[in-house]
Design a protein around this motif. Structure first.
Motif, PDB file in Angstrom:
ATOM      1  N   GLY A   4       7.376  -7.075  -2.468  1.00 19.71           N
ATOM      2  CA  GLY A   4       6.258  -8.003  -2.367  1.00 19.71           C
ATOM      3  C   GLY A   4       5.223  -7.800  -3.460  1.00 19.71           C
ATOM      4  O   GLY A   4       4.050  -8.133  -3.280  1.00 19.71           O
ATOM      5  N   LEU A   5       5.634  -7.286  -4.613  1.00 15.56           N
ATOM      6  CA  LEU A   5       4.691  -6.981  -5.680  1.00 15.56           C
ATOM      7  C   LEU A   5       3.946  -8.213  -6.165  1.00 15.56           C
ATOM      8  O   LEU A   5       2.750  -8.154  -6.468  1.00 15.56           O
ATOM      9  N   TYR A   6       4.636  -9.346  -6.246  1.00 13.46           N
ATOM     10  CA  TYR A   6       4.022 -10.535  -6.835  1.00 13.46           C
ATOM     11  C   TYR A   6       3.409 -11.467  -5.794  1.00 13.46           C
ATOM     12  O   TYR A   6       3.214 -12.645  -6.058  1.00 13.46           O
ATOM     13  N   ARG A   7       3.128 -10.934  -4.606  1.00 16.26           N
ATOM     14  CA  ARG A   7       2.369 -11.719  -3.638  1.00 16.26           C
ATOM     15  C   ARG A   7       0.906 -11.727  -4.067  1.00 16.26           C
ATOM     16  O   ARG A   7       0.501 -10.983  -4.975  1.00 16.26           O
ATOM     17  N   SER A   8       0.104 -12.508  -3.396  1.00 14.80           N
ATOM     18  CA  SER A   8      -1.322 -12.548  -3.719  1.00 14.80           C
ATOM     19  C   SER A   8      -2.000 -11.252  -3.277  1.00 14.80           C
ATOM     20  O   SER A   8      -1.871 -10.834  -2.127  1.00 14.80           O
ATOM     21  N   TRP A   9      -2.720 -10.623  -4.200  1.00 11.56           N
ATOM     22  CA  TRP A   9      -3.446  -9.393  -3.895  1.00 11.56           C
ATOM     23  C   TRP A   9      -4.947  -9.656  -3.800  1.00 11.56           C
ATOM     24  O   TRP A   9      -5.747  -8.722  -3.865  1.00 11.56           O
ATOM     25  N   ARG A  10      -5.319 -10.911  -3.653  1.00 11.40           N
ATOM     26  CA  ARG A  10      -6.745 -11.251  -3.558  1.00 11.40           C
ATOM     27  C   ARG A  10      -7.380 -10.563  -2.365  1.00 11.40           C
ATOM     28  O   ARG A  10      -6.899 -10.661  -1.242  1.00 11.40           O
ATOM     29  N   GLY A  11      -8.472  -9.884  -2.620  1.00 13.12           N
ATOM     30  CA  GLY A  11      -9.186  -9.193  -1.557  1.00 13.12           C
ATOM     31  C   GLY A  11      -8.619  -7.830  -1.206  1.00 13.12           C
ATOM     32  O   GLY A  11      -9.190  -7.126  -0.385  1.00 13.12           O
ATOM     33  N   SER A  12      -7.476  -7.467  -1.813  1.00 11.46           N
ATOM     34  CA  SER A  12      -6.871  -6.161  -1.524  1.00 11.46           C
ATOM     35  C   SER A  12      -7.404  -5.115  -2.491  1.00 11.46           C
ATOM     36  O   SER A  12      -7.850  -5.429  -3.598  1.00 11.46           O
ATOM     37  N   ARG A  13      -7.328  -3.847  -2.078  1.00  7.63           N
ATOM     38  CA  ARG A  13      -7.752  -2.768  -2.957  1.00  7.63           C
ATOM     39  C   ARG A  13      -6.796  -2.641  -4.129  1.00  7.63           C
ATOM     40  O   ARG A  13      -5.578  -2.786  -3.985  1.00  7.63           O
TER      41      ARG A  13
END
Length: 469
Positions: free
Chosen positions: A65-74
């Motif tokens: 899941g590396l290329y999922r959205s990381w918005r708001g994640s650390r």
């Protein structure tokens, strides 16, 4: 007439495509650099190796899941995901090289340098990209204006979350609501203010002064939401509905879909994908290391138990594991009896069933050391909700709401409840409710850092020798 498909499509992100492109370029550069230690390999062969590495890495990225959205994640979680994705890809790449006998043509320095340097460069590239994003957004570029429709707890929480994540590039311009001031909650000054009614919101959207609108009305206000959506349908603003899931006790929420039909989990195991692999890896590494250190003390304890009281050295008690499946938990025998039936009496202070050696073991929690075998076997974790005897589960599941939800993760040798004062006997319902409350908090807020802190604090709790009999 064919039925209308009611699905939600995931939007392809430009930054996502940029991540893929940058990773491909960095893998290529690292491969070309590494083959410099093997002069017999040409640049064309190096490019071919790079292409294979890029394909395998991207397949591994789909699994992690590396290329999922990381918005708001650390940022740290994304960087760990990069390292684990590379860890997935390397065995496959080395296996391909072994099968094609290509590994034999590469020098040891080439393989070692490539395996170590590539993930470091990928991580550095992601840090640089995030830094550039923050720099640009801090200066007002690549940002969007946000209006929040609904002055309520959920709206204020949304504004707070956006303020805490400036890297999203979303700037709250204000709140909109039709209700009189006496019926709406107060907005903290640092989060903005009410700037108008719903009609004024529609006007702002038509004029293009607002890019995105988040509707935070409660789910029960269906008619109100429909009216707002009808009015906003005459604008070009992007409109989102923030579901009021706070009416439920969310254990671990995440979106999923069934052939395009969206669904949100209410009770879910947080340890899936990369997080699950990370926790299992930590259990194996730390559990094996602790077992190696504890091997000789465990032999001494076993001899002391055998020499001082009749009965077996180990006691395997039936307990509930993950998803309520029955497991057999290893313990050093600390009592003259081995209760394992439908009724199990908890140990109490000055319990006559406890042996002299058992009293020391229970006070210091050394009787739990054999559960390292459960950890390595995979039916327990170093950290998680403590497993209770089967009889106690059947007793408390009917007395405490959500009691069985603590079994959504593997049970642990230690847990958040134990380091927060709920170690040992739970002779009252209030104490068990407190333990379950902390178990739920652990599942909701899990992180590897939390596990490490709980392990560290466990030593001080055990040395304090409070609550365990």
């Amino acid at each position: 007439m064919s039925p209308v498909s009611r699905g939600i499509a995931e939007q392809a992100s430009t930054i996502n495509s940029l991540h893929r492109l940058i990773d491909a370029v960095l893998i290529t550069l690292c491969t070309i650099w590494a083959i410099g230690f093997t002069p017999s390999v040409t640049t064309e062969e190096g490019l071919a190796l790079s292409a294979v590495a890029i394909v395998v890495f991207h397949v591994a990225a789909e699994l992690s899941g590396l290329y999922r959205s990381w918005r708001g994640s650390r940022t740290g979680r994304e960087l760990v995901c990069i390292a684990l994705t590379w860890a997935y890809a390397v065995p496959v790449l080395l296996g391909i090289g072994l099968a094609t006998k290509y590994n034999a043509t590469l020098h040891y320095d080439t393989k070692l340098g490539w395996v170590i340097v590539t993930p470091a460069v990928l991580i550095a590239g992601r840090i640089v990209l995030r830094t550039i994003q923050r720099f640009i957004q801090a200066r007002g570029f690549n940002t969007k204006t946000v209006a929040i429709c609904g002055v309520n707890d959920l709206g204020v929480q949304l504004a707070s979350n956006l303020a805490a994540a400036p890297e999203l590039g979303l700037r709250v311009m204000g709140f909109y609501d039709d209700r009189p001031a006496a019926r709406i909650r107060q907005i903290p000054a640092e989060l903005g203010q009410r700037v108008g009614s719903l009609d004024e919101l529609v006007t702002a959207a038509r004029q293009g002064t607002v890019d995105m609108i988040y509707i935070t009305f409660p789910m029960r206000a269906e008619k109100r939401i429909q009216d707002v959506l009808r009015m906003l349908g005459d604008t070009t603003a992007s409109v989102y509905i923030v579901p009021d899931f706070f009416v439920f006790e969310l254990l671990h929420a995440r979106w999923t879909n069934i052939n395009g039909l969206p669904a949100v989990s209410v009770f879910e195991n947080p340890l899936y994908g990369v997080d699950g692999l990370l926790k299992r890896s930590a259990d194996l590494i730390l559990g094996t290391a602790i077992l190696a250190v504890a091997a000789i003390p465990m032999l001494i304890i076993a001899a002391a138990i055998k020499l001082t009281s009749p009965g077996p050295v180990f006691f395997r008690q039936k307990r509930y594991g993950m998803n309520g499946q029955e497991i057999r938990v290893w313990k050093f025998r600390s009592m003259t009896c081995c209760d394992n039936g439908p009724a199990v009496q908890q140990a109490t202070k000055n319990d006559q069933r406890i042996t002299k050696v058992g009293a020391i073991l229970r006070r210091t929690s050394l009787d739990e050391l054999p559960q390292l075998f459960n950890v390595i076997e995979g039916n327990m974790s170093l950290v998680g909700p403590r497993p209770h005897a089967t009889a106690h589960n059947e007793q408390y599941r009917s007395l405490i709401d959500g009691y069985m939800l603590r079994h959504k993760v593997k049970p642990g040798i230690t847990g958040l409840a134990q380091v927060m004062g709920y170690r040992g006997e739970t002779e009252t319902l209030d104490k068990m409710e407190g333990r379950v409350r902390y178990d739920h908090q652990y599942i909701r807020e899990w992180s590897l850092w939390m596990d490490l802190m709980i392990l560290f604090r466990t030593f001080s709790v055990v040395l304090g020798q409070k609550g365990a009999y």
